[in-house]
Design an enzyme around this catalytic site. Structure first.
Site, mmCIF file in Angstrom:
data_model
loop_
_atom_site.group_PDB
_atom_site.id
_atom_site.type_symbol
_atom_site.label_atom_id
_atom_site.label_comp_id
_atom_site.label_asym_id
_atom_site.label_seq_id
_atom_site.Cartn_x
_atom_site.Cartn_y
_atom_site.Cartn_z
ATOM 1 C CD GLU A 3 -36.577 -28.564 -31.231
ATOM 2 O OE1 GLU A 3 -35.835 -27.684 -30.763
ATOM 3 O OE2 GLU A 3 -36.905 -28.599 -32.443
ATOM 4 C CD GLU A 22 -31.871 -30.280 -34.599
ATOM 5 O OE1 GLU A 22 -33.105 -30.227 -34.571
ATOM 6 O OE2 GLU A 22 -31.220 -31.097 -33.895
#
Length: 269
Positions: A134, A154
């Site tokens: 990210e 995730e």
């Protein structure tokens, strides 16, 4: 940049970065921010504060023409969020109280980094997953070692969450919706060659030459007109959030203003 650091008055995050300025072209320099948080550069609020603070300094320094985000740890850019902080009792208490201010502020910091007025390059030397990916996606260009790999894990049972720093929003813009779902839903890991093919990285470099390649690319940027780069970046980032007609209107406004200034300066000569 906005003063939105999460731990104001605590500069301990600087223990986890190194920074230097490399001389470039036309009297400009390249600012390099390198993460060095063993064992794997996990990103917590203190490290993020330090990166953000140093980028803020570089953005405001007229001598710095480009910025590189890198890693000092061998074979790893970042393995994601600092789980001890993210799942610790302090954050858990805030979540239980529905106090999401720190999460919102982290997002704001990411947006500010993404919209930095200077071009930003990620020099990716290895493992880049979760929050590390990210962070890399905020940069304008990504140069990756041939040994690098990327994932957003995730959804796997050991985490059972979703990306919290814009991964679900930015990844589809780089690689398309179908491939983004493949990475996100399956927690799929892709290597540098696939990341290049899919458009997630811009260049692949031999492992030992990543930072040198990033510096060489930054030096090319220093040869370009700084204002043109800044305004093009604003247009590109605007396009990601608006339809094409609004984007064209925005581009025309900036183009016209740059032409006005150019002609005014020419007439003064």
């Amino acid at each position: 940049m906005k003063d939105i650091r999460m731990n104001r008055g605590d500069n301990s995050g600087y223990d986890h970065i190194e920074f230097e300025e490399i001389s470039g072209n036309h009297g400009k320099a390249i600012g390099i921010i390198s993460m060095k948080k063993p064992p794997r550069n996990s990103i917590g609020s203190w490290l993020l504060d330090a990166i953000y603070d140093k980028m803020d300094q570089y953005e405001g320094n007229d001598k710095i023409g480009a910025i590189i985000i890198a890693s000092k740890l061998r074979g790893v850019f970042s393995d994601g969020a600092d789980r001890d902080e993210l799942f610790g009792s302090w954050i858990s208490g805030l979540v239980a109280e529905k106090n999401y201010e720190r999460f919102k502020r982290a997002h704001e910091m990411f947006v500010e980094i993404e919209n930095c007025k200077k071009p930003v390059i990620a020099a990716i030397n290895g493992v880049t997953i979760g929050a590390g990916l990210e962070l890399a996606m905020l940069c304008d260009l990504r140069i990756a070692s041939e040994l690098s790999f990327f994932s957003l894990p995730e959804a796997k049972p050991e985490l059972s969450i979703i990306p919290g720093l814009g991964g679900t929003q930015r990844l589809p813009r780089f690689i398309g919706t179908a491939r983004a779902k493949e990475m996100l839903f399956l927690g799929k890991m892709i290597r540098a060659e696939t990341a290049l093919e899919w458009g997630l990285v811009n260049q692949i470099s031999p492992h030992k030459e990543v930072i040198e390649q990033a510096i060489a690319t930054a030096k090319i940027l220093l040869e370009r007109d700084a204002r043109a780069l800044k305004e093009m970046k604003k247009c590109i980032n605007f396009a990601a959030e608006n339809d094409i007609l609004k984007g064209i209107e925005y581009e025309v406004g900036l183009f016209a203003e740059m032409m006005r200034l150019k002609l005014t300066n020419k007439n003064r000569q």
